[in-house]
Design an enzyme around this catalytic site. Structure first.
Site, mmCIF file in Angstrom:
data_model
loop_
_atom_site.group_PDB
_atom_site.id
_atom_site.type_symbol
_atom_site.label_atom_id
_atom_site.label_comp_id
_atom_site.label_asym_id
_atom_site.label_seq_id
_atom_site.Cartn_x
_atom_site.Cartn_y
_atom_site.Cartn_z
ATOM 1 N N HIS A 109 0.711 -1.307 -0.060
ATOM 2 C CA HIS A 109 0.061 0.211 -0.006
ATOM 3 C C HIS A 109 0.811 1.334 -0.007
ATOM 4 C CE1 HIS A 109 -3.562 -2.218 0.133
ATOM 5 N NE2 HIS A 109 -3.718 -2.633 1.275
ATOM 6 N N HIS A 181 -9.843 1.868 0.663
ATOM 7 C CA HIS A 181 -9.775 0.576 1.366
ATOM 8 C C HIS A 181 -10.624 0.510 2.843
ATOM 9 C CE1 HIS A 181 -7.672 -2.520 3.545
ATOM 10 N NE2 HIS A 181 -6.825 -2.650 2.490
ATOM 11 N N GLU A 313 -11.593 -3.799 -2.852
ATOM 12 C CA GLU A 313 -10.621 -3.040 -3.305
ATOM 13 C C GLU A 313 -10.546 -3.099 -4.771
ATOM 14 O OE1 GLU A 313 -6.880 -3.461 -0.830
ATOM 15 O OE2 GLU A 313 -8.360 -4.888 0.492
#
Length: 348
Positions: A109, A181, A313
């Site tokens: 991420h 997210h 996601e």
């Protein structure tokens, strides 16, 4: 549609200590969505059930300090590259770029100081019932080439849609995969696990991963496996079939990437709430919250158990920069990265 409510959510600790974190509540169609400038993040989503009672259906925290102390990425905009890059490195135009590591030996991420940990600039568009957050990520940030200007726009409509649009531009060739997210629990964030939900995903293939959760490069059919969610599956059955920590996998979505199309549905029969996801991305990471546990204390002091929320996601495939046959995540100067997801809420 009510006016957008602006308020002080909190102040930032650390390098930005004392800086105000703006919050905004959008209201329309019986829904309320609250977003904040830290992490361009969705922190609250009120959705009515079949009896008209509203519940907050996203997991989160009450303070910025708790978001900073957590690795769950609740409600955040993740980047520059959402999901994982194996070995925390990639090669672009013959040049190897080493990235900051935060899940050794990989990057997750966007790195230890990813977009989820930044304070974004906010701009309100009252006429559109929208808030746009903007962030400039400079050349070399977390190891990525090029100065990137990213935006995340949240818009709430009268017909029950939360529209999330992410864009980016760059001054050098780079890679981009910006991901939203939120963890969803349609019974309410404080209701325990979501085994009684039903999930449908329109994807006939997955990208299997190794022990380090990095894709192997294989594209595998879901037929005859617990990953076939095309007909809808109760999550208690699905999680039992998968075992372990449940889902943390990428589905290859049906339909043409680049076009907004329906790809997933999450339903909770007890409340009658239904969430329909549409996106223009090629992949969807389904993460069932298997690494959550009661030590994670969320909003209002609520402990979040394993499987307390489901993240959906939409994305480029994880590991794409190092797997040539996966959809490209490259962005060049003069181009605009675009990522759209629409979440439509209904009460049956």
């Amino acid at each position: 549609m009510m006016p957008i409510e602006s308020f002080l959510f909190d102040t930032v600790e650390g390098l930005d200590e004392g800086r105000p974190v703006e919050g905004f509540t959008l209201s329309a169609g019986g829904l309320e969505a609250t977003v904040v400038a830290h992490g361009a993040r969705l922190v609250r989503m009120l959705v009515p059930g079949h009896d008209g009672a509203k519940a907050d259906v996203v997991l989160g925290f009450d303070r910025v300090a708790d978001y900073l102390a957590s690795d769950a990425y609740f409600g955040a905009t993740c980047g520059r590259y959402g999901n994982r890059i194996g070995g925390a490195a990639f090669t672009l135009d013959g040049v190897r770029h080493a990235l900051a590591v935060n899940e050794p030996p990989n990057q997750l991420h966007g790195g230890p100081d990813g977009f989820d940990r930044r304070l974004w600039q906010a701009e309100v568009d009252a006429a559109a019932n929208a808030v746009t957050f903007t962030l400039v990520s400079h050349d070399g940030d977390q190891g990525y080439p090029g100065t990137l200007t990213a935006t995340t726009r949240y818009r709430l409509t009268e017909d029950g849609v939360l529209d999330i649009a992410m864009t980016a531009t760059t001054d050098r060739p780079t890679i981009v995969n910006i991901v939203h997210h939120s963890y969803w629990n349609l019974a309410g964030h404080a209701s325990g696990d979501l085994r009684d939900h039903r999930l449908t995903v329109q994807g006939g293939f997955t990208t299997p991963v190794g022990a380090d959760l990095i894709p192997t490069g294989e594209v595998r059919p879901v037929d005859g496996t617990p990953f076939d969610l095309r007909g809808g599956v109760r999550l208690d059955e699905a999680l039992e079939a998968v075992g372990g920590f449940g889902f943390d996998h990428n589905w290859c979505l049906e339909g043409p990437a680049g076009e907004l199309r329906p790809v997933a549905v999450l339903e909770h029969s007890g409340s009658g709430r239904r969430m329909e996801l549409a996106t223009d991305q090629p992949g969807l990471q389904v993460y069932s919250g298997g690494y959550l546990n009661e030590t994670v204390v969320g909003k209002g002091g609520q402990p979040y158990c394993r499987f307390a929320g489901l993240a959906l996601e939409s994305q480029r495939f994880p590991g794409s920069p190092n797997i040539g046959h996966f959809p490209s995540a490259r962005l060049d100067p003069g181009e605009t990265y675009r990522h759209r997801m629409q979440l439509r809420f209904r009460a049956g």
